[in-house]
Design a protein around this motif. Sequence first.
Motif, PDB file in Angstrom:
ATOM      1  N   THR A 152      16.079 -22.933   5.249  1.00 43.47           N
ATOM      2  CA  THR A 152      14.986 -22.030   5.573  1.00 43.47           C
ATOM      3  C   THR A 152      14.528 -22.364   6.977  1.00 43.47           C
ATOM      4  O   THR A 152      14.366 -23.523   7.318  1.00 43.47           O
ATOM      5  N   TYR A 153      14.300 -21.361   7.771  1.00 39.68           N
ATOM      6  CA  TYR A 153      14.034 -21.582   9.191  1.00 39.68           C
ATOM      7  C   TYR A 153      12.555 -21.697   9.506  1.00 39.68           C
ATOM      8  O   TYR A 153      12.188 -22.101  10.589  1.00 39.68           O
ATOM      9  N   ASN A 154      11.697 -21.340   8.601  1.00 42.04           N
ATOM     10  CA  ASN A 154      10.264 -21.396   8.846  1.00 42.04           C
ATOM     11  C   ASN A 154       9.613 -22.378   7.889  1.00 42.04           C
ATOM     12  O   ASN A 154       8.789 -22.013   7.074  1.00 42.04           O
ATOM     13  N   ILE A 186      27.286 -19.257  15.446  1.00 42.61           N
ATOM     14  CA  ILE A 186      26.557 -19.148  14.186  1.00 42.61           C
ATOM     15  C   ILE A 186      25.066 -19.213  14.517  1.00 42.61           C
ATOM     16  O   ILE A 186      24.572 -20.224  15.005  1.00 42.61           O
ATOM     17  N   ASP A 187      24.362 -18.108  14.296  1.00 47.25           N
ATOM     18  CA  ASP A 187      22.962 -17.999  14.697  1.00 47.25           C
ATOM     19  C   ASP A 187      22.079 -19.105  14.145  1.00 47.25           C
ATOM     20  O   ASP A 187      21.147 -19.551  14.807  1.00 47.25           O
ATOM     21  N   GLU A 188      22.343 -19.577  12.931  1.00 51.25           N
ATOM     22  CA  GLU A 188      21.481 -20.580  12.331  1.00 51.25           C
ATOM     23  C   GLU A 188      21.548 -21.921  13.050  1.00 51.25           C
ATOM     24  O   GLU A 188      20.678 -22.762  12.876  1.00 51.25           O
ATOM     25  N   VAL A 211      21.353 -22.395  16.358  1.00 52.57           N
ATOM     26  CA  VAL A 211      20.571 -22.420  17.595  1.00 52.57           C
ATOM     27  C   VAL A 211      19.262 -23.175  17.393  1.00 52.57           C
ATOM     28  O   VAL A 211      18.895 -24.019  18.194  1.00 52.57           O
ATOM     29  N   TRP A 212      18.552 -22.896  16.304  1.00 52.03           N
ATOM     30  CA  TRP A 212      17.275 -23.586  16.070  1.00 52.03           C
ATOM     31  C   TRP A 212      17.497 -25.074  15.841  1.00 52.03           C
ATOM     32  O   TRP A 212      16.668 -25.894  16.204  1.00 52.03           O
ATOM     33  N   ARG A 213      18.631 -25.423  15.254  1.00 52.70           N
ATOM     34  CA  ARG A 213      18.914 -26.843  15.017  1.00 52.70           C
ATOM     35  C   ARG A 213      19.132 -27.588  16.334  1.00 52.70           C
ATOM     36  O   ARG A 213      18.657 -28.698  16.512  1.00 52.70           O
ATOM     37  N   LYS A 214      19.874 -26.985  17.230  1.00 50.18           N
ATOM     38  CA  LYS A 214      20.117 -27.620  18.528  1.00 50.18           C
ATOM     39  C   LYS A 214      18.813 -27.763  19.296  1.00 50.18           C
ATOM     40  O   LYS A 214      18.544 -28.811  19.888  1.00 50.18           O
ATOM     41  N   GLU A 215      17.972 -26.728  19.264  1.00 51.10           N
ATOM     42  CA  GLU A 215      16.676 -26.792  19.944  1.00 51.10           C
ATOM     43  C   GLU A 215      15.804 -27.884  19.326  1.00 51.10           C
ATOM     44  O   GLU A 215      15.155 -28.647  20.032  1.00 51.10           O
TER      45      GLU A 215
END
Length: 81
Positions: free
Chosen positions: A3-5, A38-40, A42-46
Amino acid sequence: MPTYNQEIISEFITELKDFFGSPLTLIKIDAKIIDFNIDENVWRKESGSSIAEMIEFSKLYHNENDFDKIVFKILNYYSNI
């Protein structure tokens, strides 16, 4: 499925530890090869980049590079405010 949020910090940290490896270290964050197709990811790298900065600053100014201890001190500080 991630979950991203995340609203609970411990769940967010657990998800990042699952992705980068536990314990979270600068070496593990830097070594992780990320597929940006894989779009998911990007938030992990950030997030990994931000965690790496936090560890570097904490190591420089407080001689602490243990991510779990850093987070504990931050959360403890803000819970007392």
